[in-house]
Design a protein around this motif. Structure first.
Motif, mmCIF file in Angstrom:
data_model
loop_
_atom_site.group_PDB
_atom_site.id
_atom_site.type_symbol
_atom_site.label_atom_id
_atom_site.label_comp_id
_atom_site.label_asym_id
_atom_site.label_seq_id
_atom_site.Cartn_x
_atom_site.Cartn_y
_atom_site.Cartn_z
ATOM 1 N N PRO A 16 10.462 -0.516 1.616
ATOM 2 C CA PRO A 16 9.824 -1.238 2.466
ATOM 3 C C PRO A 16 8.261 -1.301 2.536
ATOM 4 O O PRO A 16 7.590 -2.186 3.177
ATOM 5 C CB PRO A 16 10.221 -0.335 3.861
ATOM 6 C CG PRO A 16 11.427 0.243 3.493
ATOM 7 C CD PRO A 16 11.244 0.665 2.194
ATOM 8 N N ILE A 17 7.694 -0.418 1.774
ATOM 9 C CA ILE A 17 6.210 -0.563 1.553
ATOM 10 C C ILE A 17 5.578 -0.973 0.166
ATOM 11 O O ILE A 17 4.704 -0.619 -0.111
ATOM 12 C CB ILE A 17 5.392 0.678 2.080
ATOM 13 C CG1 ILE A 17 5.851 2.082 1.352
ATOM 14 C CG2 ILE A 17 5.795 0.775 3.761
ATOM 15 C CD1 ILE A 17 5.039 3.325 1.708
ATOM 16 N N ASN A 27 -0.110 1.666 0.124
ATOM 17 C CA ASN A 27 0.269 1.588 1.342
ATOM 18 C C ASN A 27 0.472 2.676 2.163
ATOM 19 O O ASN A 27 -0.184 2.780 3.300
ATOM 20 C CB ASN A 27 1.540 0.620 1.565
ATOM 21 C CG ASN A 27 1.332 -0.875 1.353
ATOM 22 O OD1 ASN A 27 0.204 -1.261 1.633
ATOM 23 N ND2 ASN A 27 2.548 -1.675 0.838
ATOM 24 N N GLY A 34 6.153 0.184 6.848
ATOM 25 C CA GLY A 34 6.981 -0.971 6.630
ATOM 26 C C GLY A 34 8.047 -1.428 7.565
ATOM 27 O O GLY A 34 9.072 -1.943 7.146
ATOM 28 N N THR A 335 8.453 4.423 5.699
ATOM 29 C CA THR A 335 9.433 3.580 5.143
ATOM 30 C C THR A 335 10.788 3.334 6.172
ATOM 31 O O THR A 335 11.686 2.852 5.634
ATOM 32 C CB THR A 335 9.975 4.383 3.791
ATOM 33 O OG1 THR A 335 10.435 5.664 4.161
ATOM 34 C CG2 THR A 335 8.811 4.406 2.766
#
Length: 410
Positions: A16-17, A27, A34, A335
């Motif tokens: 997610p990041i 990130n 994320g 995440t």
């Protein structure tokens, strides 16, 4: 026979990041989470609103449309991370002994989307309408199998399924295969794609998921207001080699794996031992194999799921073995919880922490719960020399798996 030293020479990630190690680390360093509102399906009938969904997955880099008919999303994630890891490691499959090159990539659940779709299809249209590729797409070993097929690895190939400890166990098993001379190279890690209606709905039924509406405050490990974990998705795969093999081909070495601890609480299906004694034993096992003392550990990447029972026990385990000074953070705060892929993505985060001499903060966390005595880093990250680090993962069924890494100074 002399045991071999084991090193990491590359890795790939989709999360997610970020979909590259560079984006992933940037990130983490900059504190960009994320976790966002769920977009994959309608969640209006439940209170869970957020998840760590992958953004802009670069599907076209390795796949074509028909691949989705043959593989579940978790397998696609696994292959992507593996191919990226090979590229990152500069490993040419034409130059290795394929019989001594393996794949140990795990999944906690496997092809959950395919299971959901085909069971609905059967219920609505009958048994004869189940798609022919249902079983091969759904099996939890096919992430590993599909990677081996893609790259032509003919050595050990398996998937270790120990719930949220799966990826750490996969990396630990790969470490031992190479340490004891059975293989030269192994692609190891985990993959998961469980942001589905049945995945979110099932964990919601367990009351395990956060119901906080604000994405920035939904995954808040060790915080006094934590109320459950946030589901994430993605994959991480590491290229693991013997030091001898890596040096012979002139590879860039990113870190050394020096220890692995695995055991079971044998206490409860979903709840860890309240005093963290099972986790503490796993940490000790990893340190013993690494031949290091508790004072040598400079950082702990915690399991830290944002669930009270888990974190109270983990904090007690860390304090019991390592004391109250060692810096601790949970990258699940960025995440979400990637279940069977968590350990692999967090292993990458741990190695990047050592390489960049920077400990990421526990994002979203503002005030530690009274039952947390560990030295949790939150608010902002911490510049620090990290020569040894451990990464914890603990899963339903009482599974505990801890990896110990050493900074490479070659």
């Amino acid at each position: 026979m002399t045991n071999k030293r084991v090193v990491v020479t590359g890795y790939g990630v989709t999360s997610p990041i970020g979909n590259t190690p560079q984006e992933f680390w940037t990130n983490l360093y900059e504190g960009k989470i994320g976790i966002k509102p769920i977009t994959k399906f309608d969640v209006s009938e439940i209170d869970v609103q957020n998840a760590g969904e992958i953004q802009d997955f670069p599907f076209d880099k390795y796949f074509v449309k028909k691949d989705t008919n043959r593989m579940d999303l978790y397998s696609l994630y696994a292959i992507y991370a593996a191919m990226e890891a090979l590229e990152n490691a500069g490993l040419d499959m034409e130059q290795v002994d394929r019989d001594r090159t393996g794949v140990i990539v795990s999944s906690g659940i496997g092809g959950l989307q395919e299971l959901e779709e085909q069971i609905i299809r059967m219920s609505e249209r009958g048994m004869k309408r189940i798609k022919p590729m249902f079983i091969p797409k759904a099996l939890s070993n096919m992430g590993a199998g599909n990677i081996a097929l893609k790259i032509g690895a003919q050595g050990v190939c398996k998937s270790v399924t120990t719930a949220c400890a799966s990826a750490n166990d996969a990396i630990g098993e790969a470490f031992r295969e190479i340490k004891y001379g059975h293989q030269d190279v192994i692609l190891a890690g985990g993959s998961e794609a469980s942001i589905t209606r049945i995945g979110i709905g099932g964990f919601n039924a367990l009351t395990a998921l956060s119901t906080t509406e604000d994405p920035a405050r939904s995954a808040i490990p060790f915080d006094k207001d934590r109320n459950g974990f946030v589901m994430g998705e993605g994959a991480g795969v590491l290229v693991i080699e013997s030091l001898e093999h890596a040096q012979k081909r002139g590879a860039t070495i990113l870190a050394e794996i020096v220890g692995y601890g695995s055991n079971c609480d044998a206490y409860h299906m979903t709840t860890p031992t309240p005093d963290g004694s099972g986790a503490a034993k796993a940490i000790k096992l990893a340190l013993d194999e690494a031949k290091i003392q508790p004072a040598d550990v400079d950082y702990v990447n915690a399991h830290g799921t944002s669930t009270p029972a888990n974190e109270k026990g983990e904090s007690q385990a860390i304090v019991a073995v390592l004391g109250t000074e060692v810096p601790v953070s949970s990258t699940k705060s960025f995440t979400g919880h990637l279940l069977g892929a968590a350990g692999a993505v967090e292993a990458i985060a741990t190695i990047e922490t050592m390489r960049h001499r920077f400990i990421p903060k526990t994002a979203g966390t503002r005030e530690l719960s009274d039952d947390i005595q560990a030295n949790v880093i939150y608010g902002q990250g911490l510049e620090a020399e990290v020569n040894y680090a451990i990464s914890n993962t603990f899963g339903f069924g009482g599974h505990n798996a801890v990896l110990a890494f050493k900074r490479w100074e070659g």
